[in-house]
Motif scaffolding. Structure first.
Motif, PDB file in Angstrom:
ATOM      1  N   VAL A  56     -10.399  59.508 116.615  1.00 51.84           N
ATOM      2  CA  VAL A  56     -10.687  60.231 118.066  1.00 51.84           C
ATOM      3  C   VAL A  56     -11.856  60.705 118.496  1.00 51.84           C
ATOM      4  O   VAL A  56     -12.422  60.551 119.699  1.00 51.84           O
ATOM      5  N   GLN A  57     -12.846  61.288 117.392  1.00 50.32           N
ATOM      6  CA  GLN A  57     -13.951  61.735 118.088  1.00 50.32           C
ATOM      7  C   GLN A  57     -14.992  60.785 118.659  1.00 50.32           C
ATOM      8  O   GLN A  57     -15.632  60.990 119.535  1.00 50.32           O
ATOM      9  N   PRO A  58     -15.030  59.610 118.358  1.00 52.10           N
ATOM     10  CA  PRO A  58     -15.975  58.604 118.986  1.00 52.10           C
ATOM     11  C   PRO A  58     -15.534  58.285 120.427  1.00 52.10           C
ATOM     12  O   PRO A  58     -16.432  57.835 121.097  1.00 52.10           O
ATOM     13  N   THR A  59     -14.284  58.685 120.863  1.00 55.84           N
ATOM     14  CA  THR A  59     -14.089  58.337 122.284  1.00 55.84           C
ATOM     15  C   THR A  59     -14.400  59.226 123.515  1.00 55.84           C
ATOM     16  O   THR A  59     -14.461  59.293 124.469  1.00 55.84           O
ATOM     17  N   SER A  60     -15.106  60.420 122.766  1.00 55.04           N
ATOM     18  CA  SER A  60     -15.958  61.446 123.671  1.00 55.04           C
ATOM     19  C   SER A  60     -16.984  61.876 123.194  1.00 55.04           C
ATOM     20  O   SER A  60     -17.001  62.522 122.157  1.00 55.04           O
ATOM     21  N   GLU A  61     -18.286  61.554 123.888  1.00 56.39           N
ATOM     22  CA  GLU A  61     -19.351  62.240 123.337  1.00 56.39           C
ATOM     23  C   GLU A  61     -19.532  63.570 123.685  1.00 56.39           C
ATOM     24  O   GLU A  61     -20.391  64.292 122.884  1.00 56.39           O
TER      25      GLU A  61
END
Length: 446
Positions: free
Chosen positions: A312-317
């Motif tokens: 999930v982390q890569p979906t929001s900078e």
């Protein structure tokens, strides 16, 4: 013509003599006010009974073959079957059996249904306990009024005219009505209105029997909204996916590698989004059919958490997902399904906290359960919505136009956790962020 006691009370059959009874005595005998006695007599609710000279009630033996038109008092309601003799000296037991049956029917109806009796003009004469409970009006506030007191103004004049035309013609009306209680809340009832007819076939009284269908109607409304939202949610990524692929095709030969990669990444993002939406729809279908299959295995909960954060982390900078603790606890679960739940929680935390950065994942264990929580610092959820958000198709009204979604992710997650022997809940306040929790039984080696 012999004059007999007006009451026809089964426990006082021996009092059926040729004496007369005054209004006051009748009031005490029946346990009702004198005004009620007069209203019953003057209103014709008890045919064959009238107030004579000096306020004396008269009831003749011939009138015993007439239906007494007060269906809410079984002790006064004698069913007019031709095969039931009214020789009270010899058939007292038969009469008492009839009254007992009617009493049982009345009790059953009162326990299951909302009941009201009105006169021919719609003036309320009687309501049962369930009517007062759902309308939040007391009996005193309802008796003598019309149903306008609970009118929601939802139905058209044509609809209401059809209702009244039907019952005034002596026919039974069936339908669904949206009403409004004393506090302004709306509720739906499935309604049957039955007219009681006089000897000329004209309605003199109506009985309405209703059943609360509010929950079903709410689900239907949510389903309609869901279909509308789902159509939009599925169409948006498909349109974007098609556009990016067309741009990629056009620019494939002349565009630099960096630009081509950007088109591919967008296409992949929309493809993943579309895949998740379809997955949620399939999960709902499987849950409703009871055919969800779980591939159970013993895993470390920490590995599931780290895998979800990684996904999930890569979906929001903008946001940073932080794992507060990392205890190594064994659980027997379907790893993919629990990751699905955690992914949904993390995605929601990002979506509903657009102005904050941190998302905190924590793990706490006791002797029997391990509890995983996801905390955000976003818009929060009003307390009276805490249970509703886990219902199928439910979306908070205040945010449904600002945030995309089908309103099924939390429902699916809740069902997955429940089928793993755990529970799922939320702690939140509007404007103060939310913390979603779920727990799972700890696997103990034998």
């Amino acid at each position: 013509m012999t004059v007999v006691d007006l009451t026809i009370m089964p426990n006082k059959m021996e009092n059926l003599t040729s004496r007369k009874m005054g209004v006051k005595a009748a009031s005490e005998y029946l346990g009702v006010s004198t005004s009620t006695v007069r209203r019953w007599a003057q209103g014709g609710y008890l045919p064959g009974i009238k107030i004579g000279h000096r306020g004396v009630w008269k009831f003749t033996e011939n009138d015993l073959n007439t239906v007494i038109k007060n269906p809410l008092d079984p002790e006064e309601f004698i069913h007019n079957h031709k095969d039931v003799p009214y020789n009270w000296a010899s058939t007292k037991k038969t009469y008492e059996q009839i009254v007992k049956e009617l009493s049982d029917i009345k009790y059953a109806v009162d326990q299951s249904s909302i009941v009201a009796v009105t006169d021919k003009d719609g003036i309320i004469l009687h309501v049962n306990q369930k009517f007062t409970e759902i309308s939040k009006y007391s009996r005193e506030e309802l008796i003598g009024k019309t149903h306008r007191v609970i009118n929601s103004k939802y139905h058209s004049k044509v609809f209401m005219k059809d209702l009244w035309d039907t019952i005034l013609s002596g026919k039974v009306w069936h339908g669904e009505l949206k009403n409004k209680d004393k506090e302004g809340n709306f509720y739906w009832v499935a309604t049957t209105i039955t007219p009681f007819l006089d000897e000329k076939g004209r309605p003199f009284q109506f009985i309405a029997i209703r059943n609360d269908i509010t929950e079903r109607k709410m689900i239907e409304e949510r389903k309609d909204e869901f279909i509308s939202v789902a159509s939009h949610e599925l169409k948006t990524p498909l349109t974007s996916l098609k556009l990016n692929l067309q741009l990629l095709e056009r620019e494939l030969k002349k565009a630099p590698a960096q630009k081509r990669d950007a088109y591919l990444n967008k296409a992949l993002t929309y493809t993943n989004r579309l895949s998740r939406l379809i997955g949620d729809l399939l999960d709902i279908s499987k849950i409703q059919s009871g055919i969800v299959e779980y591939e159970m295995g013993v895993v470390d909960i920490d590995s599931i958490i780290k895998s979800s954060i990684y996904s999930v982390q890569p979906t929001s900078e903008k946001h940073k997902i932080v794992q507060k603790s990392s205890p190594h606890v064994k659980v027997k679960v379907d790893k993919q399904r629990i990751e699905q739940v955690l992914n949904n929680m993390l995605t929601n935390a990002i979506k509903y906290s657009p102005k904050s950065k941190d998302i905190i994942v924590d793990v706490v264990k006791d002797s029997d359960y391990v509890t995983i929580s996801v905390k955000d610092f976003g818009i929060g959820i009003d307390k009276n919505m805490h249970n509703k958000i886990f219902e199928k198709y439910y979306r908070v009204k205040e945010v449904e136009n600002s945030f995309s979604g089908l309103g099924v992710g939390l429902y699916v997650s809740h069902e997955i956790i429940k089928n793993h022997g755990g529970t799922m809940w939320v702690e939140s306040a509007k404007g103060k962020g939310s913390t979603f929790y779920f727990n799972l039984p700890i696997h103990k080696s034998k």
